[in-house]
Design a protein around this motif. Structure first.
Motif, mmCIF file in Angstrom:
data_model
loop_
_atom_site.group_PDB
_atom_site.id
_atom_site.type_symbol
_atom_site.label_atom_id
_atom_site.label_comp_id
_atom_site.label_asym_id
_atom_site.label_seq_id
_atom_site.Cartn_x
_atom_site.Cartn_y
_atom_site.Cartn_z
ATOM 1 N N ARG A 61 -39.081 47.030 -3.464
ATOM 2 C CA ARG A 61 -39.675 45.693 -3.379
ATOM 3 C C ARG A 61 -40.408 45.293 -4.648
ATOM 4 N N SER A 62 -41.037 46.258 -5.357
ATOM 5 C CA SER A 62 -41.787 45.925 -6.564
ATOM 6 C C SER A 62 -41.582 46.990 -7.629
ATOM 7 N N GLU A 63 -41.817 46.615 -8.871
ATOM 8 C CA GLU A 63 -41.650 47.542 -9.987
ATOM 9 C C GLU A 63 -42.619 48.717 -9.883
ATOM 10 N N LYS A 64 -43.768 48.505 -9.248
ATOM 11 C CA LYS A 64 -44.734 49.591 -9.073
ATOM 12 C C LYS A 64 -44.122 50.732 -8.261
ATOM 13 N N ASP A 65 -43.251 50.389 -7.318
ATOM 14 C CA ASP A 65 -42.592 51.419 -6.503
ATOM 15 C C ASP A 65 -41.763 52.344 -7.382
ATOM 16 N N ILE A 66 -41.053 51.769 -8.327
ATOM 17 C CA ILE A 66 -40.197 52.560 -9.210
ATOM 18 C C ILE A 66 -41.041 53.467 -10.104
ATOM 19 N N GLU A 67 -42.177 52.979 -10.555
ATOM 20 C CA GLU A 67 -43.036 53.764 -11.446
ATOM 21 C C GLU A 67 -43.510 55.049 -10.776
ATOM 22 N N ARG A 68 -43.692 55.017 -9.454
ATOM 23 C CA ARG A 68 -44.121 56.230 -8.751
ATOM 24 C C ARG A 68 -43.120 57.357 -8.947
ATOM 25 N N LEU A 69 -41.847 57.028 -8.866
ATOM 26 C CA LEU A 69 -40.818 58.053 -9.041
ATOM 27 C C LEU A 69 -40.687 58.480 -10.492
ATOM 28 N N LYS A 70 -40.838 57.536 -11.395
ATOM 29 C CA LYS A 70 -40.704 57.866 -12.813
ATOM 30 C C LYS A 70 -41.730 58.921 -13.219
ATOM 31 N N ASP A 71 -42.881 58.904 -12.538
ATOM 32 C CA ASP A 71 -43.952 59.842 -12.875
ATOM 33 C C ASP A 71 -43.648 61.269 -12.425
ATOM 34 N N ILE A 72 -42.774 61.441 -11.428
ATOM 35 C CA ILE A 72 -42.565 62.787 -10.885
ATOM 36 C C ILE A 72 -41.165 63.353 -11.159
ATOM 37 N N LEU A 73 -40.236 62.502 -11.600
ATOM 38 C CA LEU A 73 -38.868 62.969 -11.832
ATOM 39 C C LEU A 73 -38.617 63.182 -13.324
ATOM 40 N N SER A 74 -37.703 64.074 -13.622
ATOM 41 C CA SER A 74 -37.259 64.215 -15.000
ATOM 42 C C SER A 74 -36.471 62.968 -15.383
ATOM 43 N N PRO A 75 -36.419 62.639 -16.673
ATOM 44 C CA PRO A 75 -35.639 61.464 -17.094
ATOM 45 C C PRO A 75 -34.183 61.537 -16.629
ATOM 46 N N ALA A 76 -33.605 62.746 -16.639
ATOM 47 C CA ALA A 76 -32.205 62.898 -16.224
ATOM 48 C C ALA A 76 -32.029 62.543 -14.758
ATOM 49 N N ASP A 77 -32.940 63.043 -13.903
ATOM 50 C CA ASP A 77 -32.854 62.735 -12.471
ATOM 51 C C ASP A 77 -33.147 61.256 -12.209
ATOM 52 N N PHE A 78 -34.149 60.727 -12.891
ATOM 53 C CA PHE A 78 -34.514 59.320 -12.693
ATOM 54 C C PHE A 78 -33.346 58.401 -13.028
ATOM 55 N N ASN A 79 -32.621 58.734 -14.064
ATOM 56 C CA ASN A 79 -31.501 57.902 -14.500
ATOM 57 C C ASN A 79 -30.292 57.993 -13.574
ATOM 58 N N ARG A 80 -30.308 58.941 -12.637
ATOM 59 C CA ARG A 80 -29.220 59.054 -11.662
ATOM 60 C C ARG A 80 -29.430 58.153 -10.450
ATOM 61 N N ILE A 81 -30.543 57.456 -10.402
ATOM 62 C CA ILE A 81 -30.851 56.591 -9.261
ATOM 63 C C ILE A 81 -30.473 55.153 -9.581
ATOM 64 N N ASN A 82 -29.796 54.513 -8.634
ATOM 65 C CA ASN A 82 -29.502 53.088 -8.743
ATOM 66 C C ASN A 82 -30.539 52.330 -7.913
ATOM 67 N N PHE A 83 -31.461 51.636 -8.587
ATOM 68 C CA PHE A 83 -32.489 50.863 -7.895
ATOM 69 C C PHE A 83 -31.996 49.444 -7.673
ATOM 70 N N VAL A 84 -32.178 48.955 -6.437
ATOM 71 C CA VAL A 84 -31.736 47.602 -6.095
ATOM 72 C C VAL A 84 -32.866 46.872 -5.379
ATOM 73 N N SER A 85 -33.302 45.758 -5.932
ATOM 74 C CA SER A 85 -34.354 44.970 -5.294
ATOM 75 C C SER A 85 -33.813 44.361 -3.994
ATOM 76 N N THR A 86 -34.440 44.717 -2.880
ATOM 77 C CA THR A 86 -33.919 44.312 -1.573
ATOM 78 C C THR A 86 -35.050 44.148 -0.565
ATOM 79 N N ASP A 87 -34.965 43.113 0.246
ATOM 80 C CA ASP A 87 -35.854 42.938 1.393
ATOM 81 C C ASP A 87 -35.101 43.430 2.624
ATOM 82 N N LEU A 88 -35.478 44.609 3.119
ATOM 83 C CA LEU A 88 -34.739 45.233 4.219
ATOM 84 C C LEU A 88 -34.990 44.561 5.567
#
Length: 231
Positions: free
Chosen positions: A35-62
């Motif tokens: 829902r927000s860019e802040k959500d993505i930053e949480r993962l960026k802080d704990i994942l390696s760059p290689a793992d983070f880059n394997r995720i496809n993020f899609v802005s979506t209202d579920l």
């Protein structure tokens, strides 16, 4: 889950922080709605760059069916759905507003229905699928001041079991986990840390979830698995 395409909702939340790294470690290709860019930053802080880059993020209202349909239709296939989105709330029944009641059902149950409905279409087309949802101990052991939360999570359990029955002659399974209190920063802030050592760790739940999402769990269908920790 090596090479499997996984739709992981709530992958940036308190539980998701524990689940997402485990899913990635098993070789899955992961799509995470946010829902927000802040959500993505949480993962960026704990994942390696290689793992983070394997995720496809899609802005979506579920909570919107058109948005959910668009998200899933854009995926080549959905081998696994892990639905972590949900919310906790408390209040005495006679004081609880109808608006809050509807919001709880919208977040906990209606999002589950929408992602399951559209993921199932993909799974039935391909002939393979694993669905894992998150209920709650409160769904099977209701407690006072948790009527809305327990009722909406009980709906998640019932929905999951119904899907399991509908798909019993296929290579599609549907199962649900039932956590007690999850040891997340939000819960520590809301409830204090005195008993946090007894709560269920997100990483522990991740192991159960990833087993149910794997090919090894082909004979587990319609289960509602308690994961209560020491509470």
């Amino acid at each position: 889950m090596k090479g499997k395409q996984v739709l992981l909702t709530g992958g940036t939340g308190g539980l998701g922080i524990g689940v997402t790294p485990v899913v990635l470690s098993q070789g899955a290709r992961v799509t995470i709605p946010y829902r927000s860019e802040k959500d993505i930053e949480r993962l960026k802080d704990i994942l390696s760059p290689a793992d983070f880059n394997r995720i496809n993020f899609v802005s979506t209202d579920l909570t919107e069916e058109a948005a959910v349909a668009k998200l899933i239709n854009q995926m080549e296939q959905v081998d696994v759905l892990i639905h972590l989105v949900g919310g906790f709330s408390m209040g005495k029944t006679h004081e609880y507003s109808f608006e809050d009641w509807k919001q709880d059902f919208n977040l906990n149950l209606h999002t589950t229905f929408l992602v399951c409905k559209h993921s199932l279409k993909k799974m039935l087309s391909s002939g393979y699928g694993r669905i894992v949802t998150v209920g709650s101990r409160g769904a099977v052991q209701p407690a006072g001041q948790l009527a809305s939360y327990g009722a909406s999570k009980a709906g998640v359990v019932a929905l999951t079991k119904a899907i399991a029955d509908e798909t019993k002659n296929t290579n599609i399974t549907a199962n649900c986990i039932l956590p007690s209190v999850i040891d997340t920063p939000a819960n520590r802030k809301a409830m204090g840390e005195e008993n946090a050592n007894q709560w269920v760790k997100p990483e522990s739940l991740a192991q159960v979830i990833c087993f149910l999402a794997s090919e090894a769990a082909q004979d587990v269908r319609g289960a509602a698995i308690p994961v209560y920790g020491s509470v």
